[in-house]
Design a protein around this motif. Structure first.
Motif: not given
Length: 226
Positions: A75-84
């Motif tokens: 997964s990516t940090l972009e995914t993490y940021d969007r979800v959080m």
């Protein structure tokens, strides 16, 4: 449950559990204000508009959520940021903006979490930890707001077939197989219906739940047992 004259603010009410909840609560005579996925400006606007129209907020339902697939290796940090941003930050902000009015009304907050908050999997790391954070947010704010007469609880559904699943990126055939496998592994062999979750939210929003706070209510067909 009679929610007559209660003003309910629902985040993420454009589809899925949020839409089912809006329909269900409207049948209980609640006065609804709702919004879809949120930005900071949206959160501030909807709270201001609710107060302008009704002068109070009795119930906040934090339902908006997004899913991001992948584990720590893929997964990516972009995914993490969007979800959080949606699953935690928006909840934090909207609750913070609403709390002064909930204290006045001796109201309540209901957060829509997920059984994945306490059931590890490798499919959606960011989503799972966002829901774990949401459960702890529920308990911490319940403790903080109890002296003010404000209750905070969460509902933790298992598998509910909603538009959220489109974010997984599966084809229709793959999605059908996914649903079949998930439901087949549930002890009750039944997916959770949106209106079942809505009924639980309505109960927690009502005066019948006046001594319930800081709790996570699992509704999952028994899937957390495996």
């Amino acid at each position: 449950m009679d929610l007559n004259d209660k003003v309910v603010l629902i985040n993420g009410a454009s589809s899925g559990i949020g839409a089912a909840t809006a329909i269900y609560l409207s049948k209980q005579s609640a006065k609804l204000f709702w919004l879809g996925l949120t930005s900071d400006v949206d959160c501030e606007r909807i709270v201001n508009e609710t107060i302008e129209h009704h002068g109070k907020v009795d119930v906040l339902v934090n339902n908006a959520g997004v899913i991001g697939m992948g584990g720590i290796k893929n997964s990516t940090l972009e995914t993490y940021d969007r979800v959080m941003s949606t699953n935690i930050r928006a909840v934090y902000l909207l609750t913070q903006l609403t709390v002064p009015y909930l204290i006045q009304s001796k109201g309540c907050v209901i957060n829509v979490s997920c059984v994945s908050s306490s059931k590890p999997s490798t499919m959606a790391l960011a989503y799972n930890i966002s829901k774990a954070a949401l459960d702890h947010f529920t308990k911490c704010t319940a403790l903080e707001l109890a002296p003010d007469g404000v209750r905070v609880n969460s509902v933790n559904p298992g598998f509910v077939k909603t538009n959220l699943l489109k974010d997984i990126g599966l084809s229709e055939d793959q999605l059908e197989l996914f649903v079949k496998n998930v439901v087949g592994n549930m002890p009750l062999k039944k997916a959770v219906e949106g209106d079942e979750v809505a009924a639980l939210i309505a109960y927690l929003a009502s005066d019948k739940a006046k001594t319930i706070t800081g709790s996570n209510f699992v509704i999952d067909g028994g899937s957390i047992l495996r």
